[in-house]
Design an enzyme around this catalytic site. Sequence first.
Site, short mmCIF file in Angstrom:
data_model
loop_
_atom_site.label_atom_id
_atom_site.label_comp_id
_atom_site.label_asym_id
_atom_site.label_seq_id
_atom_site.Cartn_x
_atom_site.Cartn_y
_atom_site.Cartn_z
N LYS A 91 -16.20 8.54 5.49
CA LYS A 91 -16.10 8.15 4.09
C LYS A 91 -17.33 8.66 3.36
O LYS A 91 -18.41 8.79 3.94
CB LYS A 91 -16.04 6.62 3.96
CG LYS A 91 -15.37 6.14 2.69
CD LYS A 91 -13.86 6.20 2.78
CE LYS A 91 -13.20 5.54 1.58
NZ LYS A 91 -11.74 5.40 1.77
N VAL A 192 -3.98 -3.97 -10.41
CA VAL A 192 -2.75 -3.20 -10.65
C VAL A 192 -3.11 -1.81 -11.18
O VAL A 192 -2.56 -1.34 -12.17
CB VAL A 192 -1.77 -3.94 -11.59
CG1 VAL A 192 -1.10 -5.08 -10.86
CG2 VAL A 192 -2.48 -4.45 -12.85
N GLY A 193 -4.02 -1.17 -10.48
CA GLY A 193 -4.43 0.18 -10.83
C GLY A 193 -3.58 1.21 -10.12
O GLY A 193 -2.36 1.14 -10.10
N VAL A 195 -2.78 1.93 -7.05
CA VAL A 195 -1.83 1.50 -6.03
C VAL A 195 -1.01 0.31 -6.50
O VAL A 195 0.21 0.26 -6.33
CB VAL A 195 -2.56 1.15 -4.72
CG1 VAL A 195 -1.59 0.58 -3.68
CG2 VAL A 195 -3.27 2.38 -4.15
#
Length: 368
Positions: A91, A192-193, A195
């Site tokens: 990452k 609720v972005g 994805v």
Amino acid sequence: MTDVTGAPADVLHTLFHADQGGHEQVVLCQDRASGLKAVIALHSTALGPALGGTRFYPYATEAEAVADALNLARGMSYKNAMAGLDHGGGKAVIIGDPERIKTEELLLAYGRFVASLGGRYVTACDVGTYVADMDVVARECRWTTGRSPENGGAGDSSVLTAYGVYQGMRASAQHLWGDPTLRGRKVGIAGVGKVGHHLVEHLRAEGAEVVITDVREDAVGRILAAHPEGVTAVADTATLIRVEGLDIYAPCALGGALNDDTVPALTAKVVCGAANNQLAHPGVEKDLADRGILYAPDYVVNAGGVIQVADELHGFDFERCKAKAAGIYDTTLAIFARAKEDGIPPAAAADRIAEQRMHDAAAARRAR
């Protein structure tokens, strides 16, 4: 206490101790001309080149950024192992507010740092980075996925991430209630972005009742406008987790959503969401189990996106990826079965399965 670099000593402790991380390599990147400050962490390459996204976030301190990169990289090792991918875990985090400092020059500089690893790390999108950003990074680094279709990529990976979480919810329903259908179930989504909004679509298509919250009012507004029926909003996550009659809680924002404050307040019987590193610290998985709350391990159910970006390296085929992401349903059920058999929480069962695959791969490599 700090080490000779001035970083908190516990950061290096996490890096070098296998019980907390056992990371192979951490690269600190700085390009003064563009303002880039980044951390690239490789947890494991036992299964193949490390694969994981790039997070662009305004961390309060550099030490916080390093710690996040270490945690996220470790999670990617387990995620990729459970997804059946021939990739290890890595990452990267870029330090700063993407709304203020993200430039083409900075992204190109970042791409050069990733390229300098010679393929040990393959990057993709994460919080704060998008397909257009990966197109820029790819100009300096061929080990870049999550690119646009116009630039040889697969596009937005959040579509299959949401689909995988949806399959995890179906498996949870099957295990707990004996039926995979979510019709009539009440599902709370925090975030609720990229994805979360796709997850709402799957749930409403099946007839679930959805309750949402997000720190961004515009994101909530878009969902409510698209779904005038069957979706309601609450003020914040603290309110959401206390909603009466909630069947499933889906954390879909940043990590640490399940902690000593939130777990006792949860009304849901299932936790299944897209956020990474949902368990704030070791022991939270047991707290959930003690309360009779079924936890679908985050790195298992949110693997749809990494399945997509891994496939991009071999010539992207959406239907092939969707079929593989659908397998998250069976994988989640297998974890629940292993947890019951071993008498342990599902998170521990998933860890055991992933660790065994990584151990076997490393042993096979040594034997060659």
